[in-house]
Design a protein around this motif. Structure first.
Motif, PDB file in Angstrom:
ATOM      1  N   ALA A  80      -2.967   3.884   5.222  1.00 32.40           N
ATOM      2  CA  ALA A  80      -2.786   2.461   4.911  1.00 32.40           C
ATOM      3  C   ALA A  80      -3.147   1.602   6.111  1.00 32.40           C
ATOM      4  CB  ALA A  80      -1.350   2.211   4.452  1.00 32.40           C
ATOM      5  N   ALA A  81      -2.712   1.997   7.303  1.00 32.12           N
ATOM      6  CA  ALA A  81      -3.048   1.235   8.507  1.00 32.12           C
ATOM      7  C   ALA A  81      -4.560   1.228   8.734  1.00 32.12           C
ATOM      8  CB  ALA A  81      -2.312   1.808   9.714  1.00 32.12           C
ATOM      9  N   ALA A  82      -5.213   2.365   8.540  1.00 33.11           N
ATOM     10  CA  ALA A  82      -6.661   2.434   8.702  1.00 33.11           C
ATOM     11  C   ALA A  82      -7.363   1.556   7.674  1.00 33.11           C
ATOM     12  CB  ALA A  82      -7.139   3.889   8.582  1.00 33.11           C
ATOM     13  N   PHE A  83      -6.850   1.540   6.443  1.00 32.58           N
ATOM     14  CA  PHE A  83      -7.439   0.687   5.401  1.00 32.58           C
ATOM     15  C   PHE A  83      -7.329  -0.774   5.805  1.00 32.58           C
ATOM     16  CE2 PHE A  83      -7.023  -1.957   1.631  1.00 32.58           C
ATOM     17  CZ  PHE A  83      -8.228  -1.675   0.988  1.00 32.58           C
ATOM     18  N   GLU A 138       8.196  15.542   2.892  1.00 31.31           N
ATOM     19  CA  GLU A 138       8.051  14.169   2.402  1.00 31.31           C
ATOM     20  C   GLU A 138       7.818  13.199   3.565  1.00 31.31           C
ATOM     21  OE1 GLU A 138      10.770  14.016  -1.560  1.00 31.31           O
ATOM     22  OE2 GLU A 138      11.823  14.436   0.323  1.00 31.31           O
ATOM     23  N   LEU A 139       8.486  13.433   4.684  1.00 33.51           N
ATOM     24  CA  LEU A 139       8.275  12.581   5.855  1.00 33.51           C
ATOM     25  C   LEU A 139       6.879  12.807   6.444  1.00 33.51           C
ATOM     26  CD1 LEU A 139      11.788  12.777   7.534  1.00 33.51           C
ATOM     27  CD2 LEU A 139      10.818  10.891   6.201  1.00 33.51           C
ATOM     28  N   THR A 140       6.398  14.028   6.392  1.00 31.01           N
ATOM     29  CA  THR A 140       5.031  14.314   6.842  1.00 31.01           C
ATOM     30  C   THR A 140       4.032  13.606   5.934  1.00 31.01           C
ATOM     31  OG1 THR A 140       5.684  16.428   7.789  1.00 31.01           O
ATOM     32  CG2 THR A 140       3.344  16.146   7.253  1.00 31.01           C
ATOM     33  N   ARG A 141       4.268  13.665   4.635  1.00 29.77           N
ATOM     34  CA  ARG A 141       3.402  12.978   3.683  1.00 29.77           C
ATOM     35  C   ARG A 141       3.450  11.465   3.908  1.00 29.77           C
ATOM     36  NH1 ARG A 141       3.321  11.101  -1.562  1.00 29.77           N
ATOM     37  NH2 ARG A 141       5.521  11.481  -1.993  1.00 29.77           N
ATOM     38  N   PHE A 142       4.634  10.950   4.236  1.00 29.65           N
ATOM     39  CA  PHE A 142       4.757   9.526   4.540  1.00 29.65           C
ATOM     40  C   PHE A 142       3.924   9.159   5.762  1.00 29.65           C
ATOM     41  CE2 PHE A 142       6.524   6.259   7.231  1.00 29.65           C
ATOM     42  CZ  PHE A 142       6.408   5.163   6.392  1.00 29.65           C
ATOM     43  N   LEU A 188       0.831  -1.210   0.000  1.00 32.87           N
ATOM     44  CA  LEU A 188       0.000   0.000   0.000  1.00 32.87           C
ATOM     45  C   LEU A 188       0.866   1.261   0.000  1.00 32.87           C
ATOM     46  CD1 LEU A 188      -2.757  -1.053   2.563  1.00 32.87           C
ATOM     47  CD2 LEU A 188      -3.011  -0.829   0.071  1.00 32.87           C
ATOM     48  N   LEU A 189       1.933   1.250   0.778  1.00 34.62           N
ATOM     49  CA  LEU A 189       2.828   2.406   0.813  1.00 34.62           C
ATOM     50  C   LEU A 189       3.572   2.571  -0.508  1.00 34.62           C
ATOM     51  CD1 LEU A 189       4.102   2.055   4.466  1.00 34.62           C
ATOM     52  CD2 LEU A 189       2.671   3.900   3.546  1.00 34.62           C
ATOM     53  N   ASP A 190       3.894   1.463  -1.153  1.00 33.71           N
ATOM     54  CA  ASP A 190       4.523   1.531  -2.467  1.00 33.71           C
ATOM     55  C   ASP A 190       3.590   2.221  -3.462  1.00 33.71           C
ATOM     56  OD1 ASP A 190       6.732   0.746  -4.330  1.00 33.71           O
ATOM     57  OD2 ASP A 190       5.098  -0.402  -5.247  1.00 33.71           O
ATOM     58  N   GLU A 191       2.308   1.888  -3.422  1.00 33.32           N
ATOM     59  CA  GLU A 191       1.326   2.552  -4.293  1.00 33.32           C
ATOM     60  C   GLU A 191       1.274   4.052  -4.030  1.00 33.32           C
ATOM     61  OE1 GLU A 191      -2.604   0.939  -4.144  1.00 33.32           O
ATOM     62  OE2 GLU A 191      -1.961  -1.030  -4.840  1.00 33.32           O
ATOM     63  N   ALA A 192       1.538   4.443  -2.773  1.00 32.83           N
ATOM     64  CA  ALA A 192       1.528   5.859  -2.409  1.00 32.83           C
ATOM     65  C   ALA A 192       2.856   6.540  -2.727  1.00 32.83           C
ATOM     66  CB  ALA A 192       1.193   6.013  -0.921  1.00 32.83           C
ATOM     67  N   GLY A 193       3.830   5.777  -3.242  1.00 34.76           N
ATOM     68  CA  GLY A 193       5.106   6.364  -3.644  1.00 34.76           C
ATOM     69  C   GLY A 193       6.233   6.232  -2.645  1.00 34.76           C
ATOM     70  N   PHE A 194       6.091   5.332  -1.663  1.00 33.93           N
ATOM     71  CA  PHE A 194       7.123   5.165  -0.635  1.00 33.93           C
ATOM     72  C   PHE A 194       7.657   3.745  -0.642  1.00 33.93           C
ATOM     73  CE2 PHE A 194       4.305   8.519   0.852  1.00 33.93           C
ATOM     74  CZ  PHE A 194       5.218   9.539   1.060  1.00 33.93           C
ATOM     75  N   ALA A 195       8.967   3.613  -0.671  1.00 35.34           N
ATOM     76  CA  ALA A 195       9.622   2.312  -0.617  1.00 35.34           C
ATOM     77  C   ALA A 195      10.122   2.083   0.805  1.00 35.34           C
ATOM     78  CB  ALA A 195      10.777   2.255  -1.609  1.00 35.34           C
ATOM     79  N   VAL A 196       9.523   1.139   1.490  1.00 41.24           N
ATOM     80  CA  VAL A 196       9.918   0.774   2.853  1.00 41.24           C
ATOM     81  C   VAL A 196      10.088  -0.737   2.892  1.00 41.24           C
ATOM     82  CG1 VAL A 196       8.769   2.761   3.915  1.00 41.24           C
ATOM     83  CG2 VAL A 196       7.507   0.629   3.625  1.00 41.24           C
ATOM     84  N   SER A 197      10.513  -1.258   4.025  1.00 38.31           N
ATOM     85  CA  SER A 197      10.780  -2.682   4.133  1.00 38.31           C
ATOM     86  C   SER A 197      10.226  -3.230   5.437  1.00 38.31           C
ATOM     87  CB  SER A 197      12.291  -2.924   4.077  1.00 38.31           C
ATOM     88  OG  SER A 197      12.592  -4.293   4.251  1.00 38.31           O
ATOM     89  N   THR A 198      10.015  -4.525   5.470  1.00 42.54           N
ATOM     90  CA  THR A 198       9.590  -5.176   6.703  1.00 42.54           C
ATOM     91  C   THR A 198      10.775  -5.731   7.483  1.00 42.54           C
ATOM     92  OG1 THR A 198       9.262  -7.278   5.563  1.00 42.54           O
ATOM     93  CG2 THR A 198       7.337  -5.840   5.786  1.00 42.54           C
ATOM     94  N   ARG A 199      11.964  -5.620   6.938  1.00 44.34           N
ATOM     95  CA  ARG A 199      13.141  -6.149   7.633  1.00 44.34           C
ATOM     96  C   ARG A 199      14.388  -5.406   7.188  1.00 44.34           C
ATOM     97  NH1 ARG A 199      10.607  -9.696   4.878  1.00 44.34           N
ATOM     98  NH2 ARG A 199      10.113 -10.954   6.681  1.00 44.34           N
ATOM     99  N   SER A 200      15.455  -5.641   7.918  1.00 43.41           N
ATOM    100  CA  SER A 200      16.711  -4.996   7.546  1.00 43.41           C
ATOM    101  C   SER A 200      17.291  -5.686   6.322  1.00 43.41           C
ATOM    102  CB  SER A 200      17.708  -5.046   8.709  1.00 43.41           C
ATOM    103  OG  SER A 200      18.095  -6.371   8.963  1.00 43.41           O
TER     104      SER A 200
END
Length: 134
Positions: free
Chosen positions: A124-127, A113-117, A62-74
């Motif tokens: 995404a969490a609410a969804f 950008e961090l505020t937008r994130f 969901l965050l990727d769709e919003a334009g943010f690349a994050v990870s679930t692990r290191s």
């Protein structure tokens, strides 16, 4: 070398302020978010958190769709059903370790950008909460 050292110190100070603001925004928006930190501090431009009861792999999509690349692990962890080994070692909580999200940013990342994130994360969490995809 001196210029690089000054740049590093300036980035560290900026990242520490941005991190504190990001944590404040996330905790305000997602009240059950848990910040994962060791006793000896962490890199100022990396934030690891747990979102209990949520499918963080789905959250990453969901965050990727919003334009943010994050990870679930290191980066050094393999794809494991146990989740984050570090979070498990620090907190001893398997459900917390399985619900992690790692956010990092660099010197060119703006506070807006961090505020937008943080807003995208809250949405995404609410969804996930309302769709039953926890």
């Amino acid at each position: 070398l001196r210029a690089a050292a000054r740049g590093r110190a300036a980035f560290r100070a900026s990242a520490e302020r941005a991190r504190a603001h990001l944590i404040e925004n996330i905790i305000r928006a997602v009240s059950d978010a848990q910040i994962n930190e060791g006793r000896n501090g962490q890199a100022p431009n990396i934030l690891n958190l747990s979102l209990p009861g949520r499918d963080t792999d789905y959250l990453v999509a969901l965050l990727d769709e919003a334009g943010f690349a994050v990870s679930t692990r290191s980066a050094c962890e393999t794809d494991s059903a146990e989740g984050s080994r570090a979070v498990l070692a620090i907190f001893g909580d398997p459900s917390r370790a399985r619900a992690t999200l790692r956010i990092s940013w660099g010197p060119d990342t703006r506070s807006s950008e961090l505020t937008r994130f943080s807003r995208a994360l809250a949405q995404a969490a609410a969804f996930i909460d309302t769709s039953g995809r926890g």
